[in-house]
Design an enzyme around this catalytic site. Structure first.
Site, PDB file in Angstrom:
ATOM      1  N   HIS A 139       0.823  -1.225   0.000  1.00  0.00           N
ATOM      2  CA  HIS A 139       0.000   0.000   0.000  1.00  0.00           C
ATOM      3  C   HIS A 139       0.855   1.272   0.000  1.00  0.00           C
ATOM      4  CE1 HIS A 139      -3.655  -2.237   0.500  1.00  0.00           C
ATOM      5  NE2 HIS A 139      -3.351  -2.689   1.701  1.00  0.00           N
ATOM      6  N   ASP A 176      -2.755 -10.637  -2.276  1.00  0.00           N
ATOM      7  CA  ASP A 176      -3.317 -10.106  -1.025  1.00  0.00           C
ATOM      8  C   ASP A 176      -4.770  -9.692  -1.307  1.00  0.00           C
ATOM      9  OD1 ASP A 176      -2.126  -8.638   1.742  1.00  0.00           O
ATOM     10  OD2 ASP A 176      -3.905  -7.678   0.895  1.00  0.00           O
ATOM     11  N   HIS A 178      -6.367  -7.204  -0.393  1.00  0.00           N
ATOM     12  CA  HIS A 178      -6.507  -5.767  -0.624  1.00  0.00           C
ATOM     13  C   HIS A 178      -5.769  -5.372  -1.911  1.00  0.00           C
ATOM     14  CE1 HIS A 178      -6.733  -6.447   3.822  1.00  0.00           C
ATOM     15  NE2 HIS A 178      -7.880  -5.842   3.602  1.00  0.00           N
ATOM     16  N   ASP A 264      -4.679 -12.754   3.449  1.00  0.00           N
ATOM     17  CA  ASP A 264      -5.939 -12.255   3.991  1.00  0.00           C
ATOM     18  C   ASP A 264      -7.143 -12.560   3.095  1.00  0.00           C
ATOM     19  OD1 ASP A 264      -4.724 -10.465   2.291  1.00  0.00           O
ATOM     20  OD2 ASP A 264      -4.576  -8.844   3.743  1.00  0.00           O
TER      21      ASP A 264
END
Ligand code: ZN
Length: 373
Positions: A139, A176, A178, A264
């Site tokens: 991120h 991931d 996200h 995740d």
């Protein structure tokens, strides 16, 4: 087959501070444990030791990257901010990006972990490698920390290896749950790095990771997002890999395949709403091993991103690292069969629609690759 494993105890000492899950304490928020506490990653490292898998891995000791390495990706202001906050000992470096005392030095080591994995593969010391990086990186953009990420571990490592002349073209596959928005931003106009993110649609950061965000300028076509609907299971993920990710890598033929490896998207993660189990991660990893053998002389590394189920995440990571090492221990995932039985694991029509659209992006990517050749 030699598989490198990069770990350092200091990575576990990055202190995300007191929070209730991801919520900073406040008038009505009782202080508690932050979800990015080291528990899950520490337990993955411990499981690797206890299972005996560590005996089939080549241990690699990382060194911190330098400020100069950071500055190939990040702005001086961002680097100074993290250093200052880290000296002060607490605070937030950006949205949902907590920082503790010494986190700056640990973040340099985390990027060094990813770098060490890439370097070991590119110099032929090992065939593939896993970097248990912490804090994660996907991120973090050029000018900001976000979502538990301080610096772009993968971005900083790619740029350093390109600078050192050890790497030309790389592909990043981000599984991931996200969106890998930081990695996307760093390489958005760069055709030397293909970035692919498969993630839960509009989960985090919101407003990011759309199918239409496809790269720009010289990098147009070289960014592929696959925003799967919440509730997607193994059928959707395996189809996305077979129809979009593997064909994209075959077309691009990178010198190195890099997986931004968050766990995740597991069925037990508190920060995602997907339904994968460790056996599905094993199958996805096998696809990456196979396609890297085909396109990149087997050169593959994985760098740890998220994964917040303290109990379950270690089984996903362990299955993936077993796959890299082509060695199966006696470890049995106690929940794998249970997750298999959840309704909706098969590919669903509304998921097919997204994968169809993402597959459509490959036409543009292939055209761009052909015209660049
Ligand atoms: Zn994540």
């Amino acid at each position: 087959m030699a598989t490198g494993y990069v770990f350092h105890e200091h990575l576990m000492w990055h202190d995300a501070g007191s929070s209730a899950d991801m919520m900073p304490p406040g008038r009505f928020v009782e202080p508690g444990k932050h979800l990015d506490a080291p528990g899950a990653k520490r337990r993955l490292n411990n499981l690797i030791q206890v299972s005996g898998l560590s005996r089939h891995l080549v241990p690699i000791v990382p060194e911190p990257v330098s400020i100069e390495d950071l500055l190939r990706v990040h702005t001086p202001r961002h680097v100074d901010d993290i250093r200052m906050l880290s000296e002060r000992g607490s605070g937030f470096a950006g949205p949902q990006a907590p920082i503790g005392i010494g986190s700056f030095e640990i973040a340099l080591l985390s990027a060094g972990t990813t770098y060490a994995a890439m370097r070991a593969v590119l110099t032929g010391r090992v065939d593939n490698a896993y970097a248990l990086a912490r804090p994660p990186g996907h991120h973090a953009g050029p000018d900001g920390a976000m979502g538990n990420c301080l610096f772009s571990n993968i971005g900083v490592s790619i740029r350093r290896l390109q600078h050192e002349g050890l790497l030309d073209r790389a592909a990043v596959v981000d599984w991931d749950v996200h969106h890998g928005n930081g990695t996307e931003t760093i390489f958005y106009s760069d055709p030397s790095v293909l970035t692919i993110s498969v993630h839960q649609d509009n989960l985090y950061p919101t407003g990011s990771g759309a199918l239409t965000d496809n790269g720009e300028g010289a990098g147009a076509g070289y960014n592929v997002n696959i925003p799967l609907p919440a509730g997607s299971g193994m059928g959707a993920y395996e189809s996305a890999f077979d129809r979009v990710i593997v064909p994209a890598l075959r077309a691009f033929k990178p010198d190195l395949v890099i997986v931004a490896s968050g766990f995740d998207a597991s069925g037990f993660d508190p920060l995602g709403r997907m339904m994968l189990n460790s056996e599905c991660f094993r199958r996805l990893a096998a696809r990456m091993v196979a396609v890297a053998a085909e396109t990149s002389r087997g050169r593959l590394i994985m760098s740890q991103e998220g994964g917040y189920s303290e109990g379950y995440m270690p089984f996903c990571g362990h299955a993936v690292i077993e796959t890299l090492a082509n060695y199966r221990t006696e470890v049995v995932d106690p929940l794998s069969d249970h997750i298999d039985e959840w309704v909706g694991q098969d590919l669903q029509p509304h998921q097919i629609a997204v994968i169809d659209a993402a597959e459509g992006l490959l036409t543009r990517l292939r055209k761009r690759i052909t015209s660049a050749a």
